[in-house]
Design an enzyme around this catalytic site. Sequence first.
Site, short mmCIF file in Angstrom:
data_model
loop_
_atom_site.label_atom_id
_atom_site.label_comp_id
_atom_site.label_asym_id
_atom_site.label_seq_id
_atom_site.Cartn_x
_atom_site.Cartn_y
_atom_site.Cartn_z
N GLY A 1 0.83 -1.21 0.00
CA GLY A 1 0.00 0.00 0.00
C GLY A 1 0.86 1.25 0.00
O GLY A 1 0.60 2.22 -0.72
N LYS B 1 0.09 -18.08 -7.22
CA LYS B 1 1.57 -18.01 -7.26
C LYS B 1 2.15 -17.96 -5.85
O LYS B 1 3.29 -18.40 -5.63
CB LYS B 1 2.04 -16.83 -8.13
CG LYS B 1 1.77 -15.42 -7.59
CD LYS B 1 2.82 -14.89 -6.65
CE LYS B 1 2.40 -13.58 -6.02
NZ LYS B 1 3.31 -13.11 -4.97
N THR C 1 8.20 -14.52 -7.99
CA THR C 1 8.03 -14.93 -6.60
C THR C 1 8.73 -16.25 -6.30
O THR C 1 9.18 -16.47 -5.17
CB THR C 1 6.52 -15.02 -6.27
OG1 THR C 1 5.86 -13.89 -6.82
CG2 THR C 1 6.28 -15.02 -4.78
N1 LIG Z 1 4.81 -6.52 -0.28
C1 LIG Z 1 4.80 -6.76 -1.58
O1 LIG Z 1 5.86 -6.78 -2.23
C2 LIG Z 1 3.50 -7.01 -2.29
C3 LIG Z 1 3.45 -6.86 -3.69
C4 LIG Z 1 2.25 -7.12 -4.35
C5 LIG Z 1 1.13 -7.50 -3.64
N2 LIG Z 1 1.21 -7.61 -2.29
C6 LIG Z 1 -0.02 -7.98 -1.58
O2 LIG Z 1 -0.49 -6.84 -0.86
C7 LIG Z 1 -1.23 -7.27 0.29
C8 LIG Z 1 -0.73 -6.52 1.50
O3 LIG Z 1 0.60 -6.93 1.71
P1 LIG Z 1 1.74 -5.96 2.24
O4 LIG Z 1 3.02 -6.55 1.81
O5 LIG Z 1 1.44 -4.55 1.89
O6 LIG Z 1 1.54 -6.11 3.82
P2 LIG Z 1 2.69 -6.10 4.95
O7 LIG Z 1 3.09 -7.48 5.21
O8 LIG Z 1 3.77 -5.13 4.58
O9 LIG Z 1 1.93 -5.50 6.20
C9 LIG Z 1 0.85 -6.14 6.81
C10 LIG Z 1 -0.37 -5.28 6.60
O10 LIG Z 1 -1.48 -5.91 7.20
C11 LIG Z 1 -2.23 -4.92 7.88
N3 LIG Z 1 -3.11 -5.50 8.88
C12 LIG Z 1 -2.77 -6.29 9.92
N4 LIG Z 1 -3.87 -6.59 10.65
C13 LIG Z 1 -4.92 -5.98 10.02
C14 LIG Z 1 -6.31 -5.90 10.27
N5 LIG Z 1 -6.87 -6.53 11.31
N6 LIG Z 1 -7.07 -5.18 9.42
C15 LIG Z 1 -6.54 -4.55 8.35
N7 LIG Z 1 -5.22 -4.58 8.06
C16 LIG Z 1 -4.43 -5.29 8.89
C17 LIG Z 1 -1.17 -4.01 8.47
O11 LIG Z 1 -1.72 -2.78 8.87
C18 LIG Z 1 -0.24 -3.89 7.27
O12 LIG Z 1 -0.73 -2.91 6.39
C19 LIG Z 1 -1.04 -8.79 0.37
O13 LIG Z 1 -2.18 -9.41 -0.17
C20 LIG Z 1 0.15 -9.07 -0.54
O14 LIG Z 1 0.10 -10.35 -1.13
C21 LIG Z 1 2.35 -7.36 -1.60
O1 LIG Z 2 6.66 -11.23 -0.79
P1 LIG Z 2 5.51 -11.99 -1.41
O2 LIG Z 2 5.78 -13.44 -1.50
O3 LIG Z 2 4.22 -11.64 -0.74
O4 LIG Z 2 5.39 -11.48 -2.94
C1 LIG Z 2 5.30 -10.12 -3.21
C2 LIG Z 2 4.66 -9.86 -4.57
O5 LIG Z 2 3.40 -10.46 -4.64
C3 LIG Z 2 5.51 -10.25 -5.74
O6 LIG Z 2 4.88 -9.90 -6.94
#
Ligand SMILES: NC(=O)c1ccc[n+]([C@@H]2O[C@H](COP(=O)([O-])OP(=O)(O)OC[C@H]3O[C@@H](n4cnc5c(N)ncnc54)[C@H](O)[C@@H]3O)[C@@H](O)[C@H]2O)c1
Ligand SMILES: O=P(O)(O)OC[C@H](O)CO
Length: 329
Positions: free
Chosen positions: A13, A187, A244
């Site tokens: 985010g 994935k 990934t």
């Molecule tokens: N980090 C990456 O590189 C990446 C890339 C693409 C997609 N994503 C996807 O984005 C999504 C979020 O992952 P991230 O990496 O930003 O998270 P993160 O692991 O960095 O952080 C965890 C998140 O979960 C939130 N959280 C925890 N408890 C919660 C609750 N009760 N209600 C609402 N939010 C809560 C936290 O506030 C925080 O924003 C996941 O589905 C992940 O697969 C992540």
């Molecule tokens: O760190 P992961 O395994 O949640 O992967 C992050 C992204 O989804 C990669 O595209």
Amino acid sequence: MQTIGVLGAGAWGTALAATAAKAGRDVRVWALESEVAEALSAGKGNPVYLPGIDLPAMQASSDMSILTSCEAILAVVPAQHARASFEKLAEHLSPGVPVLLCSKGIEKNTLSLMTDVVHETMPKATPAVLSGPSFAADVARGLPTAVTLACADEKLGQTLMQAIGRSAFRPYWSNDLIGAEIGGAVKNVLAIACGIVEGLELGKSAHAALISRGFAEMTRLAVAMGAQQQTLAGLCGLGDLVLTCSSTQSRNMSFGKALGQGRSAEDILAERNSVTEGVATAPALTELAAREGVAMPICYAVHEILAGQKNVDEAMTALLNRPFTHEGL
Ligand SMILES: NC(=O)c1ccc[n+]([C@@H]2O[C@H](COP(=O)([O-])OP(=O)(O)OC[C@H]3O[C@@H](n4cnc5c(N)ncnc54)[C@H](O)[C@@H]3O)[C@@H](O)[C@H]2O)c1
Ligand SMILES: O=P(O)(O)OC[C@H](O)CO
């Protein structure tokens, strides 16, 4: 489209909010943690989820009313928290506002995709999906990235791409929301399997075989659920699978590697403040595959390991001793 809201300030985010801010948008971020909201607002980046990366200052709050007059929302809370978060977001959303789903998972128990959760909690919102090979830290640093942006309405898709895209963050439009969602969710489970193969030191040939057969599993399920096969060959399918499964920068891959090295899932997860989406998605995925009548042996093996039904050696032996068969989907 000028005012963009971001629901969730984890690593992804935050990276997306920074990208939209650099693209010239007026960005408003809802963070669960008030310390994260304060740091983002003060231009101090996100010390909890993206430490050490400089980011532009952006309006952020732990009060969801900050999202009230946004013209589009990027929904970036982990999949298992989506429903409760969307129920709260619904109070602040105007009818028809696009909600771009950026998390990659399937809801446990209900087996709902994130678009299903939008329809159930915010029936007047317009869902779209953002998915593809993109580590948050790479995007936040401004390294080149390309993703799929799936939206049923091409014109709205183009508007969203213009709103958040920039030269270093290139969205490609698709009309296939289900394909984009299934690619991103599956994935993560396959990356756990690849990590296990690496942890067990089974070699690069096994790694490549797993990616290839995993891709067949992903495509089978997506097509059974109404996706277009070619979507899975794109950024949100094969592209993200390759990324990934190839780097321990992935939380799912590094989790699997630690499992393969003999650590317990509980111990690995207890050390993390970040989400490992494949852990919750694995059981949902195997139920979904059974419902759709689709064979997904690799994903099923991950589920069996996480559920304590087999250890990694038993699961690997069972996979290797499956009957020989044809290669098609
Ligand atoms: N980090 C990456 O590189 C990446 C890339 C693409 C997609 N994503 C996807 O984005 C999504 C979020 O992952 P991230 O990496 O930003 O998270 P993160 O692991 O960095 O952080 C965890 C998140 O979960 C939130 N959280 C925890 N408890 C919660 C609750 N009760 N209600 C609402 N939010 C809560 C936290 O506030 C925080 O924003 C996941 O589905 C992940 O697969 C992540
Ligand atoms: O760190 P992961 O395994 O949640 O992967 C992050 C992204 O989804 C990669 O595209």
